[in-house]
Design a protein around this motif. Structure first.
Motif, PDB file in Angstrom:
ATOM      1  N   THR A  43      54.814   9.235 -59.936  1.00 57.11           N
ATOM      2  CA  THR A  43      53.372   9.425 -59.725  1.00 57.11           C
ATOM      3  C   THR A  43      53.119  10.420 -58.608  1.00 57.11           C
ATOM      4  O   THR A  43      52.278  11.315 -58.724  1.00 57.11           O
ATOM      5  N   SER A  44      53.857  10.291 -57.526  1.00 58.05           N
ATOM      6  CA  SER A  44      53.699  11.204 -56.392  1.00 58.05           C
ATOM      7  C   SER A  44      54.055  12.639 -56.793  1.00 58.05           C
ATOM      8  O   SER A  44      53.351  13.589 -56.431  1.00 58.05           O
ATOM      9  N   LEU A  45      55.128  12.797 -57.542  1.00 58.67           N
ATOM     10  CA  LEU A  45      55.527  14.135 -57.996  1.00 58.67           C
ATOM     11  C   LEU A  45      54.490  14.731 -58.939  1.00 58.67           C
ATOM     12  O   LEU A  45      54.184  15.918 -58.856  1.00 58.67           O
ATOM     13  N   ARG A  46      53.934  13.913 -59.815  1.00 58.07           N
ATOM     14  CA  ARG A  46      52.902  14.414 -60.731  1.00 58.07           C
ATOM     15  C   ARG A  46      51.658  14.854 -59.968  1.00 58.07           C
ATOM     16  O   ARG A  46      51.046  15.870 -60.295  1.00 58.07           O
ATOM     17  N   ARG A  47      51.276  14.086 -58.969  1.00 60.22           N
ATOM     18  CA  ARG A  47      50.125  14.479 -58.155  1.00 60.22           C
ATOM     19  C   ARG A  47      50.421  15.752 -57.374  1.00 60.22           C
ATOM     20  O   ARG A  47      49.561  16.609 -57.203  1.00 60.22           O
ATOM     21  N   GLY A  48      51.644  15.868 -56.890  1.00 65.90           N
ATOM     22  CA  GLY A  48      52.042  17.052 -56.142  1.00 65.90           C
ATOM     23  C   GLY A  48      52.136  18.295 -56.997  1.00 65.90           C
ATOM     24  O   GLY A  48      52.059  19.416 -56.484  1.00 65.90           O
ATOM     25  N   GLN A  49      52.318  18.099 -58.308  1.00 66.11           N
ATOM     26  CA  GLN A  49      52.418  19.237 -59.220  1.00 66.11           C
ATOM     27  C   GLN A  49      51.154  20.089 -59.190  1.00 66.11           C
ATOM     28  O   GLN A  49      51.210  21.293 -59.397  1.00 66.11           O
ATOM     29  N   GLU A  50      50.016  19.467 -58.879  1.00 64.70           N
ATOM     30  CA  GLU A  50      48.749  20.206 -58.806  1.00 64.70           C
ATOM     31  C   GLU A  50      48.795  21.296 -57.737  1.00 64.70           C
ATOM     32  O   GLU A  50      48.164  22.339 -57.886  1.00 64.70           O
ATOM     33  N   GLN A  51      49.537  21.057 -56.670  1.00 63.36           N
ATOM     34  CA  GLN A  51      49.644  22.039 -55.588  1.00 63.36           C
ATOM     35  C   GLN A  51      50.719  23.088 -55.856  1.00 63.36           C
ATOM     36  O   GLN A  51      50.698  24.155 -55.271  1.00 63.36           O
ATOM     37  N   ALA A  52      51.671  22.755 -56.714  1.00 68.42           N
ATOM     38  CA  ALA A  52      52.779  23.669 -57.026  1.00 68.42           C
ATOM     39  C   ALA A  52      52.580  24.206 -58.439  1.00 68.42           C
ATOM     40  O   ALA A  52      53.271  23.824 -59.376  1.00 68.42           O
ATOM     41  N   ARG A  53      51.642  25.108 -58.599  1.00 71.97           N
ATOM     42  CA  ARG A  53      51.250  25.586 -59.932  1.00 71.97           C
ATOM     43  C   ARG A  53      52.316  26.413 -60.632  1.00 71.97           C
ATOM     44  O   ARG A  53      52.390  26.427 -61.848  1.00 71.97           O
ATOM     45  N   TYR A  54      53.133  27.107 -59.881  1.00 73.13           N
ATOM     46  CA  TYR A  54      54.072  28.045 -60.488  1.00 73.13           C
ATOM     47  C   TYR A  54      55.494  27.496 -60.579  1.00 73.13           C
ATOM     48  O   TYR A  54      56.405  28.226 -60.947  1.00 73.13           O
ATOM     49  N   VAL A  55      55.656  26.222 -60.260  1.00 72.19           N
ATOM     50  CA  VAL A  55      56.982  25.609 -60.284  1.00 72.19           C
ATOM     51  C   VAL A  55      56.865  24.241 -60.949  1.00 72.19           C
ATOM     52  O   VAL A  55      55.950  23.479 -60.653  1.00 72.19           O
ATOM     53  N   ASP A  56      57.781  23.940 -61.853  1.00 74.21           N
ATOM     54  CA  ASP A  56      57.822  22.620 -62.479  1.00 74.21           C
ATOM     55  C   ASP A  56      58.680  21.714 -61.591  1.00 74.21           C
ATOM     56  O   ASP A  56      59.905  21.844 -61.548  1.00 74.21           O
ATOM     57  N   LEU A  57      58.035  20.813 -60.863  1.00 78.84           N
ATOM     58  CA  LEU A  57      58.734  19.969 -59.899  1.00 78.84           C
ATOM     59  C   LEU A  57      59.775  19.073 -60.564  1.00 78.84           C
ATOM     60  O   LEU A  57      60.852  18.847 -60.007  1.00 78.84           O
ATOM     61  N   MET A  58      59.480  18.575 -61.757  1.00 74.02           N
ATOM     62  CA  MET A  58      60.444  17.721 -62.467  1.00 74.02           C
ATOM     63  C   MET A  58      61.699  18.515 -62.825  1.00 74.02           C
ATOM     64  O   MET A  58      62.808  18.008 -62.731  1.00 74.02           O
ATOM     65  N   GLN A  59      61.497  19.756 -63.210  1.00 77.66           N
ATOM     66  CA  GLN A  59      62.632  20.597 -63.553  1.00 77.66           C
ATOM     67  C   GLN A  59      63.470  20.898 -62.309  1.00 77.66           C
ATOM     68  O   GLN A  59      64.698  20.871 -62.362  1.00 77.66           O
ATOM     69  N   VAL A  60      62.815  21.160 -61.190  1.00 85.28           N
ATOM     70  CA  VAL A  60      63.543  21.431 -59.947  1.00 85.28           C
ATOM     71  C   VAL A  60      64.338  20.194 -59.528  1.00 85.28           C
ATOM     72  O   VAL A  60      65.482  20.300 -59.095  1.00 85.28           O
ATOM     73  N   MET A  61      63.743  19.007 -59.683  1.00 86.75           N
ATOM     74  CA  MET A  61      64.452  17.767 -59.329  1.00 86.75           C
ATOM     75  C   MET A  61      65.682  17.551 -60.212  1.00 86.75           C
ATOM     76  O   MET A  61      66.617  16.867 -59.814  1.00 86.75           O
TER      77      MET A  61
END
Length: 189
Positions: free
Chosen positions: A29-47
């Motif tokens: 949930t935290s990562l999904r919410r944070g995704q809004e701030q990281a528009r050009y990077v897929d946080l799940m993919q980076v993890m």
């Protein structure tokens, strides 16, 4: 008395830990919410990157991921109806000595009965017991110091625990991380 300590999150450098973190609902949930701030990077993919590629991730993005993971772990801890008398974050202090001094001043002030201002003072526990919860992922030298220095105080019972290991619903986490390293070690034999 409860102290909550957020480490520098160095454990995030290991893929096994990152994969296990992605199985915790509050972290997701935290990562999904944070995704809004990281528009050009897929946080799940980076993890999910292999360790070699993750080491190439910028320090700003890595710190952002650590922050998001720690927010999720903290939310899970709060959801279990926990509160802290003192909250320390490694990133708020420049040196090991500053954190040591903050903890010692807090405990000294509590033992002397002084009113100690904290950010989240909901519980007034007896000072005969100090519970320190570490929010990582991973440990740093503060955890080692806490175990060695504070636990030597004979009149105070000190319990130091990892937020993940102390959660009965996450008993799978660390064994799962260990399993990710076993195949590599057995292939060397």
């Amino acid at each position: 008395m409860r102290i909550l300590y957020f480490t520098d999150g160095a454990g995030i450098d290991l893929l096994g830990i990152r994969e296990s973190l992605l199985r915790i609902p509050e972290v997701l949930t935290s990562l999904r919410r944070g995704q809004e701030q990281a528009r050009y990077v897929d946080l799940m993919q980076v993890m999910s990157l292999p360790d070699e590629d993750f080491r190439l991730v910028s320090s700003v993005l890595r710190n952002y991921l650590i922050n998001l993971v720690q927010r999720g772990l903290h939310q899970r801890w709060i959801n279990r109806d926990h509160r802290a008398d003192l909250i320390l974050r490694r990133i708020n202090y420049r040196s090991f000595a500053e954190i040591k001094q903050e903890v010692l001043n807090f405990i000294r002030g509590k033992t002397e009965g002084k009113s100690v201002a904290t950010r989240d003072l909901h519980l007034l526990h007896f000072l005969s017991r100090v519970e320190i919860t570490i929010i990582g992922p991973g440990y740093d030298e503060i955890e080692i110091w806490l175990r060695r220095e504070i636990s030597t105080k004979g009149d105070i019972k000190v319990l130091i625990k990892d937020v993940i290991a102390s959660d009965p619903q996450l008993d799978w986490f660390w064994p799962h991380v260990r399993e990710t390293f076993v195949p590599e070690e057995s292939s060397l034999i």
